[in-house]
Design an enzyme around this catalytic site. Structure first.
Site, PDB file in Angstrom:
ATOM      1  N   GLU A  80       0.837  -1.211   0.000  1.00  0.00           N
ATOM      2  CA  GLU A  80       0.000   0.000   0.000  1.00  0.00           C
ATOM      3  C   GLU A  80       0.863   1.250   0.000  1.00  0.00           C
ATOM      4  O   GLU A  80       1.832   1.352   0.732  1.00  0.00           O
ATOM      5  CB  GLU A  80      -0.912   0.004   1.231  1.00  0.00           C
ATOM      6  N   CYS A 142      -7.435  -2.287   8.130  1.00  0.00           N
ATOM      7  CA  CYS A 142      -6.062  -2.291   7.613  1.00  0.00           C
ATOM      8  C   CYS A 142      -5.554  -0.868   7.441  1.00  0.00           C
ATOM      9  O   CYS A 142      -4.439  -0.537   7.844  1.00  0.00           O
ATOM     10  CB  CYS A 142      -5.998  -3.066   6.302  1.00  0.00           C
ATOM     11  N   HIS A 162      -1.298  -5.615   1.508  1.00  0.00           N
ATOM     12  CA  HIS A 162      -2.457  -6.500   1.390  1.00  0.00           C
ATOM     13  C   HIS A 162      -2.082  -7.725   0.560  1.00  0.00           C
ATOM     14  O   HIS A 162      -1.361  -7.609  -0.433  1.00  0.00           O
ATOM     15  CB  HIS A 162      -3.616  -5.772   0.692  1.00  0.00           C
TER      16      HIS A 162
HETATM   17  N1  PCA Z   1      -8.138  -7.238   6.086  1.00  0.00           N
HETATM   18  C1  PCA Z   1      -9.078  -6.203   6.435  1.00  0.00           C
HETATM   19  C2  PCA Z   1      -9.055  -6.128   7.925  1.00  0.00           C
HETATM   20  C3  PCA Z   1      -8.360  -7.357   8.394  1.00  0.00           C
HETATM   21  C4  PCA Z   1      -7.742  -7.920   7.187  1.00  0.00           C
HETATM   22  O1  PCA Z   1      -6.964  -8.904   7.155  1.00  0.00           O
HETATM   23  C5  PCA Z   1      -8.825  -4.888   5.699  1.00  0.00           C
HETATM   24  O2  PCA Z   1      -8.370  -4.922   4.548  1.00  0.00           O
HETATM   25  O3  PCA Z   1      -9.109  -3.813   6.239  1.00  0.00           O
END
Ligand code: PCA
Length: 197
Positions: A80, A142, A162
Site C-alpha cells: 500500500e 487495515c 495486502h
Molecule cells: N483485512 C481487512 C481487515 C483485516 C484484514 O486482514 C482490511 O483490509 O481492512
C-alpha cells in the site's frame, strides 16, 4: 541483530480464515535477512488493534514494521502506498460500525508508506510472484492500523501490504475469488523482508 515487527489479522466478516494469521505464526521467532521477526496477531477491532500494536512497539522497539492484511478479491500482492485519516465500513469483530470517522482527530489527511514499496514490487516480480502498488488501503481495519503506525513511527521503515486469499480460504469460505497457495504467500512475505535489508 535488528528486529522486525510483523503483524497479521484474525479472521473477520464472513472469511473463516485469514492467511495473514498463518504467516505471522510461521515467521514468528525466525531470522530473515538479519532481522529477528516478532509476529503479532491483531484483532479486527478498531480500538484494541491499535492499542495492542502500540503496546508491542513500546515493548520491543522494532527497527521496521511490516503489517499484513487480507484483501479478498485482489489477485496479486499489493504493497500500500498511502493510509488516510478515515474509518468507514463494515462492522469490526465487536460489531462496531463507523462512518466518516477520523482515526486521529485533527490528524494529517494521510501518510505515505515508508517501506520500499517499489523495491518490494520489483523484487517480487523478479522472483515470479505477481505484485503491484495499491493506491488505497480502504477505510477499514487495515487502513486504520497503517495510519496509526505511520503516525507513531517516523524514522523507520513502516507500512502495510495486502495479500490475496489463500486456496484454503476459498475452499472453506465457499466463495469464488482469486487465490494463492499459502506457500507462495509466505514466500512473498519473506522476499519483502529481504528487500528491507
Ligand atoms: N483485512 C481487512 C481487515 C483485516 C484484514 O486482514 C482490511 O483490509 O481492512
Amino acid at each position: 541483530m535488528k528486529t522486525l515487527l510483523l503483524t497479521g489479522f484474525e479472521p473477520f466478516l464472513d472469511f473463516p480464515i485469514n492467511p495473514t494469521e498463518k504467516i505471522v505464526n510461521e515467521l514468528d521467532g525466525t531470522v530473515i535477512a538479519g532481522f529477528v521477526v516478532k509476529g503479532l496477531l491483531l484483532p479486527v477491532e478498531y480500538e484494541s488493534a491499535g492499542n495492542r500494536m502500540l503496546e508491542t512497539i513500546k515493548q520491543i522497539n522494532p527497527d521496521a514494521v511490516l503489517s499484513l492484511g487480507l484483501a479478498a478479491g485482489r489477485a496479486v500482492i499489493t504493497p500500500e502506498r498511502v493510509a488516510i485519516n478515515c474509518r468507514d465500513g463494515e462492522p469490526d469483530n465487536n460489531g462496531v460500525v463507523l462512518q466518516d470517522a477520523p482515526i486521529i482527530e485533527d490528524g494529517p489527511t494521510g501518510y505515505f508508506s515508508t517501506l520500499p514499496i517499489r523495491k518490494f514490487v520489483n523484487m517480487l516480480n523478479e522472483r515470479g510472484l505477481p505484485a503491484k502498488i495499491s493506491n488505497t488501503a480502504g477505510t477499514y481495519l487495515c487502513n486504520n492500523i497503517m495510519y496509526l503506525l505511520l503516525h507513531e513511527l517516523k524514522e523507520r521503515p513502516t507500512g502495510f501490504v495486502h495479500i490475496p486469499a489463500s486456496h484454503e480460504l476459498v475452499l472453506y469460505g465457499k466463495k469464488e475469488m482469486p487465490s494463492w497457495s499459502q506457500r507462495d504467500l509466505l514466500e512473498a512475505v519473506k522476499v519483502m523482508i529481504e528487500a528491507l535489508d
